[in-house]
Design a protein around this motif. Structure first.
Motif, PDB file in Angstrom:
ATOM      1  N   ASN A  81       1.138  -1.135   0.023  1.00 49.38           N
ATOM      2  CA  ASN A  81       0.124  -0.567  -0.083  1.00 49.38           C
ATOM      3  C   ASN A  81       0.861   1.280  -0.424  1.00 49.38           C
ATOM      4  O   ASN A  81       0.125   2.399  -0.947  1.00 49.38           O
ATOM      5  CB  ASN A  81      -0.791   0.124   1.410  1.00 49.38           C
ATOM      6  N   GLY A  82       1.800   0.955   0.571  1.00 44.93           N
ATOM      7  CA  GLY A  82       2.897   2.240   0.933  1.00 44.93           C
ATOM      8  C   GLY A  82       3.666   2.293  -0.296  1.00 44.93           C
ATOM      9  O   GLY A  82       3.479   3.743  -0.962  1.00 44.93           O
ATOM     10  N   LYS A  83       4.013   1.690  -1.206  1.00 44.32           N
ATOM     11  CA  LYS A  83       3.786   1.856  -3.044  1.00 44.32           C
ATOM     12  C   LYS A  83       3.195   2.741  -3.723  1.00 44.32           C
ATOM     13  O   LYS A  83       3.445   3.436  -5.304  1.00 44.32           O
ATOM     14  CB  LYS A  83       4.930   0.982  -3.125  1.00 44.32           C
ATOM     15  N   ALA A  84       1.822   1.911  -3.582  1.00 42.11           N
ATOM     16  CA  ALA A  84       0.784   2.418  -4.409  1.00 42.11           C
ATOM     17  C   ALA A  84       0.081   3.692  -3.943  1.00 42.11           C
ATOM     18  O   ALA A  84       0.189   4.335  -5.147  1.00 42.11           O
ATOM     19  CB  ALA A  84      -0.518   1.557  -4.090  1.00 42.11           C
ATOM     20  N   GLU A  85      -0.048   3.890  -2.950  1.00 41.03           N
ATOM     21  CA  GLU A  85       0.277   5.531  -2.310  1.00 41.03           C
ATOM     22  C   GLU A  85       1.008   6.680  -3.091  1.00 41.03           C
ATOM     23  O   GLU A  85       0.698   7.531  -3.836  1.00 41.03           O
ATOM     24  CB  GLU A  85       0.056   5.510  -0.658  1.00 41.03           C
ATOM     25  N   ALA A  86       1.919   6.270  -2.948  1.00 43.01           N
ATOM     26  CA  ALA A  86       3.618   6.773  -3.657  1.00 43.01           C
ATOM     27  C   ALA A  86       2.871   6.849  -4.981  1.00 43.01           C
ATOM     28  O   ALA A  86       3.309   7.927  -5.298  1.00 43.01           O
ATOM     29  CB  ALA A  86       5.077   6.516  -3.184  1.00 43.01           C
ATOM     30  N   THR A  87       2.207   5.810  -5.470  1.00 45.40           N
ATOM     31  CA  THR A  87       2.687   6.152  -7.165  1.00 45.40           C
ATOM     32  C   THR A  87       1.465   6.960  -7.342  1.00 45.40           C
ATOM     33  O   THR A  87       1.428   7.712  -8.525  1.00 45.40           O
ATOM     34  CB  THR A  87       2.419   4.851  -7.742  1.00 45.40           C
ATOM     35  N   LEU A  88       0.964   7.139  -6.371  1.00 45.94           N
ATOM     36  CA  LEU A  88      -1.026   8.047  -7.033  1.00 45.94           C
ATOM     37  C   LEU A  88      -0.157   9.143  -6.829  1.00 45.94           C
ATOM     38  O   LEU A  88      -1.038  10.353  -7.504  1.00 45.94           O
ATOM     39  CB  LEU A  88      -1.964   7.513  -5.698  1.00 45.94           C
ATOM     40  N   LYS A  89       0.028   9.318  -5.608  1.00 44.18           N
ATOM     41  CA  LYS A  89       0.365  11.720  -5.051  1.00 44.18           C
ATOM     42  C   LYS A  89       1.632  10.631  -7.015  1.00 44.18           C
ATOM     43  O   LYS A  89       1.908  12.571  -6.986  1.00 44.18           O
ATOM     44  CB  LYS A  89       1.391  10.868  -4.221  1.00 44.18           C
ATOM     45  N   GLU A  90       2.258  10.369  -7.472  1.00 49.23           N
ATOM     46  CA  GLU A  90       2.875  11.067  -8.601  1.00 49.23           C
ATOM     47  C   GLU A  90       2.123  11.012  -9.743  1.00 49.23           C
ATOM     48  O   GLU A  90       2.526  12.433 -10.799  1.00 49.23           O
ATOM     49  CB  GLU A  90       4.072  10.070  -8.748  1.00 49.23           C
ATOM     50  N   MET A  91       1.181   9.879  -9.885  1.00 50.29           N
ATOM     51  CA  MET A  91       0.043  10.619 -11.292  1.00 50.29           C
ATOM     52  C   MET A  91      -0.517  12.181 -10.628  1.00 50.29           C
ATOM     53  O   MET A  91      -1.191  12.773 -11.463  1.00 50.29           O
ATOM     54  CB  MET A  91      -1.542   9.625 -10.707  1.00 50.29           C
ATOM     55  N   GLU A  98      -4.814  21.234 -12.201  1.00 50.60           N
ATOM     56  CA  GLU A  98      -3.646  21.285 -12.883  1.00 50.60           C
ATOM     57  C   GLU A  98      -3.491  19.299 -13.762  1.00 50.60           C
ATOM     58  O   GLU A  98      -3.830  19.774 -15.126  1.00 50.60           O
ATOM     59  CB  GLU A  98      -2.727  21.768 -13.169  1.00 50.60           C
ATOM     60  N   ASN A  99      -3.841  18.296 -13.114  1.00 52.60           N
ATOM     61  CA  ASN A  99      -3.995  17.479 -14.222  1.00 52.60           C
ATOM     62  C   ASN A  99      -5.408  16.949 -14.041  1.00 52.60           C
ATOM     63  O   ASN A  99      -5.118  15.447 -12.935  1.00 52.60           O
ATOM     64  CB  ASN A  99      -2.848  16.655 -13.034  1.00 52.60           C
ATOM     65  N   ARG A 100      -6.305  17.554 -14.376  1.00 49.65           N
ATOM     66  CA  ARG A 100      -7.626  16.667 -13.867  1.00 49.65           C
ATOM     67  C   ARG A 100      -7.424  15.594 -14.548  1.00 49.65           C
ATOM     68  O   ARG A 100      -8.252  14.777 -14.170  1.00 49.65           O
ATOM     69  CB  ARG A 100      -7.969  17.731 -14.494  1.00 49.65           C
ATOM     70  N   LYS A 101      -7.022  15.113 -15.913  1.00 46.37           N
ATOM     71  CA  LYS A 101      -7.013  13.826 -16.244  1.00 46.37           C
ATOM     72  C   LYS A 101      -7.130  12.526 -15.273  1.00 46.37           C
ATOM     73  O   LYS A 101      -7.085  11.364 -15.759  1.00 46.37           O
ATOM     74  CB  LYS A 101      -6.737  13.301 -17.956  1.00 46.37           C
ATOM     75  N   ARG A 132     -11.661  14.063  -1.021  1.00 43.31           N
ATOM     76  CA  ARG A 132     -11.038  15.484  -1.823  1.00 43.31           C
ATOM     77  C   ARG A 132     -10.816  15.078  -2.887  1.00 43.31           C
ATOM     78  O   ARG A 132     -11.722  17.260  -3.756  1.00 43.31           O
ATOM     79  CB  ARG A 132      -9.299  15.087  -1.377  1.00 43.31           C
ATOM     80  N   ILE A 133     -10.673  14.474  -3.417  1.00 41.63           N
ATOM     81  CA  ILE A 133     -10.382  14.447  -5.453  1.00 41.63           C
ATOM     82  C   ILE A 133     -12.214  14.896  -6.130  1.00 41.63           C
ATOM     83  O   ILE A 133     -12.324  15.414  -6.640  1.00 41.63           O
ATOM     84  CB  ILE A 133      -9.568  13.784  -5.294  1.00 41.63           C
ATOM     85  N   TRP A 134     -12.864  14.458  -5.220  1.00 39.95           N
ATOM     86  CA  TRP A 134     -14.772  14.610  -5.925  1.00 39.95           C
ATOM     87  C   TRP A 134     -14.876  15.773  -5.455  1.00 39.95           C
ATOM     88  O   TRP A 134     -15.641  16.044  -6.613  1.00 39.95           O
ATOM     89  CB  TRP A 134     -15.382  13.509  -4.990  1.00 39.95           C
ATOM     90  N   LYS A 135     -14.520  16.701  -4.550  1.00 40.24           N
ATOM     91  CA  LYS A 135     -14.662  18.153  -3.924  1.00 40.24           C
ATOM     92  C   LYS A 135     -14.448  18.635  -5.622  1.00 40.24           C
ATOM     93  O   LYS A 135     -14.812  19.916  -5.740  1.00 40.24           O
ATOM     94  CB  LYS A 135     -14.002  18.259  -2.819  1.00 40.24           C
ATOM     95  N   TRP A 136     -13.091  18.491  -5.454  1.00 41.50           N
ATOM     96  CA  TRP A 136     -12.438  18.613  -7.084  1.00 41.50           C
ATOM     97  C   TRP A 136     -13.086  18.777  -8.122  1.00 41.50           C
ATOM     98  O   TRP A 136     -13.912  19.958  -9.311  1.00 41.50           O
ATOM     99  CB  TRP A 136     -10.887  19.030  -6.900  1.00 41.50           C
TER     100      TRP A 136
END
Length: 615
Positions: free
Chosen positions: A369-379, A386-389, A409-413
């Motif tokens: 999960n730690g690596k997964a979360e780091a990948t999501l933050k990179e995305m 600015e990276n809406r897609k 948080r993301i759905w609020k945006w």
């Protein structure tokens, strides 16, 4: 291009290939990937036969007489659910409304969702006409952005199936223009709607009447349509009609892609060998097609293919790396997946958002999960706005991690002005988190914002109901779909079948699938059958497991290891020997995986017990 890059920096490409090949060699026990051995193995190919033409070895299966439900005057069944007979179903379509989008129509029909065991990336790119692996048979970039409802397209759509040629003759005689752009736009639209029969008639009319100066891609398009309508044998014979000067690699690539899309293992390797025998250029498209095939059926051959690519100076594409990353991860080799990611970056190929999402998902499945979360933050990047897609990918992945706060948080945006894709992602995310009311809220907001929703939008909420065993809500939503005039296609039936199965009504789900299969000319999804087969196997119900297995072969959903594993599971759970199962697989040109060998070993113990009882 690959040759030029090698000449400019030969060591870098060579290192990249060796890193990838070594990763696969080590995983699959290949100790000596020499170039000479690889060439011989790669060019003297043999193996499985088409899944659609294997010998059927079936033990004692008969058709079940499933009782049909009694309906009231309103078309509702005794259980309050709208009867299958009353729901609008997807038959062969002559004409569609002009306002129906091609891609949306294809999605409603369940296109590219047939294989539950195949990743979304693979499914989306597994044939001609897809995005990344597409050998563009229309060769006109201007065509892609044009309105698909052109006058020519409308004429073909409105023409009766038996009169396409005569209607086109009258249209041209009326002084209408027939240029290459018009032709390609019409063809692209017909194919996107999967109206291959009409597309083939149109191409044949063009060729016979010499309405277009055919080039190699036109011949390849014709061959591709023949394969889809009449099968591989007739498509292969068509090559003899193609002028010799136009028999380039593009022609054989079209045939190869159809071999792979129909899982015809042996023919695909024969076509690839034909390309090499004719000394035609081997493209990354051809290699990717073989990778798709080997990913499904023969992963131990991937290393050989990679080394052959190195010898031929064929540079991997982004799609190549996606396939390799997914293959390593599905083999539970996360280290190997990461090595390929590094090789990809070394080769100057940047992972796109879809690749990153795929990697994150594999990390989640692997418990990292730690690596997964780091990948999501990179995305996300520095600013997700600015990276809406990325939002539509992030929402369900954060939900898989159980990060409700991140989903919020993301759905609020997105919520103030969401796209349909973001709404679907939000429904999926809230469903994963068990927040059904939030998923329903997003769906109702969609209904208020857009005039008419498509089946796939209803299906997203229907799947949430299925996953949470909310049978009554699912039935109500399905009736709402019908009342609102939604086209009910394979994806909807798949969701309904899952709904009934998860609610414990397996027999009802089976009867629905059988009835749908009999009434429709568009076949149900592979996953619909697998859902039933999985449940029957868990029950140890050999009879019904064999019945579903037989249905899969009848409609040419065969040649996939998953269905053999599930069928064997039924025997294991029933504690009954599966006599002749190895022979059945051999007759189907299937080779047991490690999991199947383990299942067969367990079944041998039952066999010995039964024999010992006779002594």
């Amino acid at each position: 291009m690959s040759a030029l890059r090698r000449a400019a920096n030969p060591s870098r490409l060579q290192i990249t290939h060796h890193v990838i090949a070594r990763a696969f060699c080590s995983k699959f026990g290949i100790t000596n990937c020499s170039l000479s051995d690889t060439c011989e193995k790669s060019l003297q190919m043999g193996g499985h036969v088409s899944c659609g033409h294997s010998v059927i070895y079936f033990l004692g299966v008969r058709n079940l007489c499933l009782q049909s439900r009694t309906s009231n005057s309103n078309g509702e069944a005794a259980d309050g659910f709208l009867d299958v007979d009353e729901l609008p179903v997807c038959h062969k379509v002559d004409r569609l409304p002009d306002d129906v989008d091609d891609e949306e129509y294809a999605d409603e029909q369940g296109i590219s969702r047939d294989e539950a065991e195949v990743s979304k990336t693979e499914a989306a790119n597994s044939s001609l006409g897809s995005s990344e692996t597409e050998k563009d048979l229309y060769h006109s970039d201007e065509v892609r952005g044009k309105n698909h409802t052109t006058p020519l397209f409308k004429v073909i759509m409105e023409a009766p199936w038996q009169s396409v040629s005569s209607v086109l003759n009258k249209w041209v005689e009326g002084g209408n223009h027939l240029g290459r752009d018009e032709v390609m736009t019409a063809l692209r639209s017909l194919r996107r709607r999967r109206l291959y029969g009409k597309a083939l008639q149109f191409v044949e009319w063009l060729e016979i009447n010499k309405r277009l100066n055919f080039v190699e891609r036109d011949y390849a398009c014709h061959l591709d349509l023949i394969a889809k309508v009449h099968g591989l044998q007739k498509a292969e014979k068509y090559i003899d009609r193609v002028p010799e000067s136009f028999r380039s690699e593009v022609i054989y690539e079209a045939l190869l892609a159809n071999c792979v899309s129909t899982s015809n293992y042996k023919k695909a390797e024969e076509v690839f060998k034909k390309i090499t025998d004719l000394a035609l250029p081997i493209s990354i498209f051809s290699c990717n097609q073989l990778l798709l095939l080997y990913k499904r059926f023969s992963r131990n051959k991937i290393a050989d293919l990679l080394v052959m690519m190195e010898k031929e100076n064929i540079k991997p594409s982004l799609f190549t790396y996606k396939l390799l990353i997914d293959t390593k991860a599905r083999a539970n080799d996360i280290t190997g997946m990461e090595q390929i990611m590094e090789a990809m970056k070394t080769d100057g190929v940047e992972p796109d958002l879809v690749t990153q999402a795929m990697v994150a998902n594999h990390y989640i499945v692997g418990g990292l999960n730690g690596k997964a979360e780091a990948t999501l933050k990179e995305m996300e990047g520095e600013d997700v706005i600015e990276n809406r897609k990325a939002c539509k990918l992030l929402l369900p992945l954060y939900a898989s991690l159980g990060k409700a706060d991140e989903v919020e948080r993301i759905w609020k945006w997105c919520e103030s002005d969401p796209s349909l894709d973001e709404c679907l992602a939000a429904i999926e995310a809230w469903g994963k988190l068990g927040r059904v009311e939030d998923a329903e809220s997003v769906f109702e907001s969609m209904l208020r914002t857009w005039k008419k929703l498509l089946s796939k939008h209803y299906n997203s909420l229907l799947n949430v109901y299925a996953n949470h065993k909310l049978l009554s809500k699912g039935k109500e939503l399905a009736k709402r779909m019908s009342d609102n005039g939604c086209r009910i296609g394979p994806s909807t039936w798949d969701a309904l079948i899952k709904l009934y199965v998860k609610a414990g009504e397996l027999e009802k789900a089976d009867s629905i699938l059988q009835k749908v299969a009999q009434q429709n000319q568009v076949r149900p999804l592979y996953s619909s059958y697998i859902t039933l087969l999985d449940q029957y196997a868990k029950r140890g119900d050999i009879y019904n497991s064999e019945k579903i297995f037989h249905r899969l072969k009848q409609i040419e959903y065969s040649g996939r290891m998953q269905q053999y594993q599930l069928l064997l599971e039924a025997y294991v759970n029933a504690k009954a020997p599966a006599y002749g199962f190895r022979e059945r697989m051999k007759a189907d040109n299937m080779f047991p995986s490690k999991q199947i060998l383990a299942q067969l070993a367990a079944l041998d113990a039952f066999k010995k017990t039964h024999i010992s009882e006779l002594d």
